[in-house]
Enzyme design. Structure first.
Site, PDB file in Angstrom:
ATOM      1  N   ASP A 118      -3.433   7.335   4.355  1.00 22.57           N
ATOM      2  CA  ASP A 118      -3.005   5.964   4.650  1.00 22.57           C
ATOM      3  C   ASP A 118      -3.688   5.486   5.935  1.00 22.57           C
ATOM      4  O   ASP A 118      -4.078   6.298   6.774  1.00 22.57           O
ATOM      5  CB  ASP A 118      -1.479   5.939   4.808  1.00 22.57           C
ATOM      6  N   GLU A 119      -3.809   4.171   6.098  1.00 18.48           N
ATOM      7  CA  GLU A 119      -4.405   3.571   7.304  1.00 18.48           C
ATOM      8  C   GLU A 119      -5.786   4.168   7.591  1.00 18.48           C
ATOM      9  O   GLU A 119      -6.119   4.488   8.740  1.00 18.48           O
ATOM     10  CB  GLU A 119      -3.480   3.757   8.521  1.00 18.48           C
ATOM     11  N   ARG A 123       2.579 -10.547  10.355  1.00 15.44           N
ATOM     12  CA  ARG A 123       3.907  -9.926  10.493  1.00 15.44           C
ATOM     13  C   ARG A 123       4.990 -10.910  10.053  1.00 15.44           C
ATOM     14  O   ARG A 123       6.111 -10.508   9.746  1.00 15.44           O
ATOM     15  CB  ARG A 123       4.201  -9.531  11.958  1.00 15.44           C
ATOM     16  N   LYS A 133       0.821  -1.217   0.000  1.00 17.59           N
ATOM     17  CA  LYS A 133       0.000   0.000   0.000  1.00 17.59           C
ATOM     18  C   LYS A 133       0.855   1.268   0.000  1.00 17.59           C
ATOM     19  O   LYS A 133       0.511   2.243  -0.677  1.00 17.59           O
ATOM     20  CB  LYS A 133      -0.950   0.005   1.196  1.00 17.59           C
ATOM     21  N   THR A 134       1.976   1.268   0.730  1.00 19.37           N
ATOM     22  CA  THR A 134       2.825   2.463   0.751  1.00 19.37           C
ATOM     23  C   THR A 134       3.406   2.721  -0.634  1.00 19.37           C
ATOM     24  O   THR A 134       3.557   3.873  -1.058  1.00 19.37           O
ATOM     25  CB  THR A 134       3.947   2.309   1.792  1.00 19.37           C
ATOM     26  N   GLN A 149      -7.440  -4.969   9.560  1.00 16.98           N
ATOM     27  CA  GLN A 149      -6.359  -4.513  10.432  1.00 16.98           C
ATOM     28  C   GLN A 149      -6.776  -3.320  11.295  1.00 16.98           C
ATOM     29  O   GLN A 149      -5.937  -2.556  11.763  1.00 16.98           O
ATOM     30  CB  GLN A 149      -5.126  -4.154   9.601  1.00 16.98           C
TER      31      GLN A 149
END
Length: 676
Positions: free
Chosen positions: A214-215, A604, A28-29, A245
């Site tokens: 973002d997020e 993770r 996504k980044t 998330q």
């Protein structure tokens, strides 16, 4: 790296509102940073008309660094990449007159807020720490939901809530009179201003012509409203998020904002990023099976083209210490066999307290480790207090420093006096310190209040004058004048805590004395202003060093803190009912968020994942016999390797086994050294 088809679509769609549903590890980044470059290079946007926001300073810094890999520094001039709160602060700084506040407003951090609430509520809450924290949480929730003190009082039903709303009113009155903002005002004030002031709204619509968020799943009510107001006229924006998330409901985050986005922007383009670049297929399959038990606003199917990977191992221990011994033993063995770096390993847990026993075993085995969330030396309350004294001595216009130390330690300067001082300073458009010497103030304060205030500020003024020629003497006079060590003994929760805090003060005092005196030709004496600047820079550098140190250290952190990170090898410890899911969530029937937290932990891991649980565990001094976490049972059992049931061994047997394991490890280490 080339973009996949989903990422490419997300980058190139610029004609309307866009939601990018980005699964864990889906890049996504990369989409956000490439889209910024695309807007500048292909769509002729000026960098100064683009803003990209996220929710942590670390994430914003990473976004900046990665963006500068796609565009050069000159092209980035004027581009906003920051946290949403920093953007709110920028709006406030530019529009302070419209908000009716002074340009030199101060900011309260969490510690400042709790200290003030402790004083304001003493009559009703009797300095009860738990109640004060509840009051702080209530105020943050009210502000996040646009509920002012008057409205809060109308919906308060219980006696406790009525007390809380009254304290909320006192708190807000104090902040306004002293020209202070708290953390939640950084979103609330610009949101209300944009909502109610058309000219300001049009000005910021012209300033920010394309917004990237973002997020997005972590937004609360007020944050979503601010985003909506910033993009309302053009409807040109991209938000990136993943409802799987969303793990911050306790901070007000609302994954439901994903649905609201579709309602508020009917033409919303939804693009899914479903290829995971991080985890093995087995890890991703297990994570997907787990999260499939949650309801979903948008369906997505994550897949990985990486290898299928090793089975997920489940270790069962007799108790907490045995759990830590087995994890560290497994980690050391794996490290020796595969010649990995310690930085490749992460130990994740639900609560901070779980780290203590792992620290103990790591230290015993001389394994380097780093715990995320440790408080910086310069962020400790006692250090901030002393530095605030120095700040006001060198800069009398620093209202934030003044407010921090005016009653630390306690003086006969009450809240009524400070409120009136704040109002007078606002009226005269001068700092609180200078206002204390203003002749007109005598008409506003009682004789006793004015005398107490002038005793304090006159003393600070004397220290300030002395510090210019004799800074070391001024430092000694300051320490003697506030008698800070005795005050720490009075207010600390224990003698041990007070001793630690006194040791920190002495350390800082020694550093400053050396710097003020100068050691040799290479390090000449510094002024007090230079010392303060040095310590500010020192803290920044120290934080960078800490980040570098983690390169060769095992990482210990909570599941919440692990979000956004990735590690080749992950241990998720304490996989038991009551821990994960947490007992509070079980009682409140909030299992969905706990499942999302477990999903975050699993995703993770890149290569290998190990779960641990205990047969017995001490909880609040009581021995309990927990059941395995339901989340373990929701995973694909074909991909798990449960240990065979072990008999409970005695303490003596455990010690013998542990000693044999350590001896074997040492032999392996010696053999490895000889070979190398």
């Amino acid at each position: 790296m080339l973009l996949n088809s989903g990422q490419q679509k997300a980058v190139e769609f610029v004609t309307g509102p866009c939601l990018v549903l980005a699964g864990a590890g889906s890049g996504k980044t990369r989409v956000i940073t490439n889209k910024i470059a695309y807007l500048i290079h292909q769509c002729n946007y000026k960098p100064s008309h683009i803003a990209a926001v996220t929710f942590t300073n670390k994430a914003a810094q990473e976004m900046k660094e990665r963006t500068l890999q796609s565009i050069d520094h000159k092209e980035a001039f004027g581009l906003i990449i920051s946290t949403l709160h920093s953007l709110g602060l920028e709006i406030i700084k530019n529009e302070y007159q419209s908000l009716g506040i002074k340009s030199n407003f101060s900011l309260f951090d969490n510690q400042d807020q709790l200290a003030l609430l402790k004083d304001l509520s003493e009559k009703w809450l009797s300095k009860d720490k738990d109640l004060i924290k509840q009051l702080s949480s209530s105020i943050s929730n009210w502000k996040n939901n646009f509920i002012n003190p008057i409205k809060a009082s109308t919906i308060a039903l219980s006696e406790r809530d009525k007390i809380f709303t009254h304290c909320y009113q006192l708190y807000e009155t104090y902040l306004k009179s002293c020209n202070v903002l708290d953390f939640y005002d950084l979103i609330l004030l610009p949101t209300m201003l944009l909502r109610n002031n058309k000219k300001v709204r049009e000005r910021w619509h012209q300033r920010i012509q394309y917004l990237l968020v973002d997020e997005y799943q972590d937004t609360n009510t007020s944050q979503y409203e601010l985003i909506k107001l910033l993009v309302k006229s053009r409807k040109l924006f991209t938000v990136v998020g993943d409802d799987d998330q969303s793990i911050y409901s306790w901070r007000g985050a609302r994954p439901q904002n994903l649905i609201l986005l579709k309602e508020d922007f009917p033409n919303l383009k939804v693009i899914k990023l479903e290829q995971n670049y991080r985890s093995s297929q087995r890890i991703l399959k297990s994570a997907s099976k787990l999260i499939s038990n949650n309801p979903h606003f948008f369906k997505k199917h994550l897949f990985s083209k990486l290898s299928y990977g090793k089975e997920l191992k489940i270790i069962t221990a007799n108790h907490e210490e045995h759990e830590a011994e087995r994890v560290i033993g497994d980690l050391i063995t794996h490290h020796l066999i595969y010649k990995t770096s310690y930085r490749d390993y992460a130990i994740l847990y639900r609560g901070n307290y779980q780290s203590r026993v792992f620290e103990k075993i790591l230290m015993q085995n001389r394994i380097p480790y780093h715990i995320s969330g440790n408080i910086s030396f310069f962020l400790r309350p006692e250090i901030k207090d002393l530095l605030a004294y120095l700040r006001i001595m060198t800069n009398p216009n620093d209202d934030s420093a003044f407010l921090r130390i005016v009653n630390t330690p306690r003086r006969d300067i009450g809240l009524v006096t400070l409120n009136k001082l704040g109002l007078w300073a606002n009226y005269r458009k001068i700092s609180l310190f200078y206002a204390s010497f203003d002749i007109g103030l005598s008409q506003k304060l009682t004789r006793r209040g004015l005398e107490a205030l002038k005793r304090f500020t006159s003393w600070i003024k004397e220290l300030s004058i002395l510090s210019k020629n004799k800074p070391v003497a001024a430092l000694y006079d300051l320490m003697n004048g506030i008698n800070y060590n005795n005050w720490l003994l009075e207010v600390s929760s224990s003698t041990k805590e007070a001793e630690i805090r006194i040791k920190n003060i002495n350390q800082l005092f020694n550093w400053m004395t050396d710097m003020l005196k100068g050691n040799n030709i290479d390090t000449p004496p510094m002024t007090l202003t230079q010392v303060i600047a040095h310590f500010t820079l020192h803290d920044i550098i120290k934080n960078c060093e800490n980040q570098d140190d983690t390169k060769q250290q095992v990482q210990l952190m909570t599941l919440h803190a692990s979000k956004g990170l990735e590690f080749p090898y992950v241990y998720m410890v304490g996989m038991e009912e009551g821990l994960l899911p947490h007992q509070t969530s079980i009682h409140e029937n909030n299992i969905d968020e706990e499942r999302r937290l477990a999903y975050v932990g699993i995703t993770r891991a890149q290569k290998e994942l190990v779960f641990t649980l205990c047969r017995e565990r001490r909880q609040y001094g009581t021995l309990i016999y927990p059941e395995p976490s339901r989340f373990l049972l929701e995973l694909s059992q074909d991909d798990l390797r449960w240990e065979k049931t072990h008999k409970v061994v005695s303490l003596q047997e455990r010690m013998q086994i542990g000693q044999r394991n350590v001896a074997n490890i040492r032999i392996m280490l010696e053999q490895t050294v000889k070979k190398n």
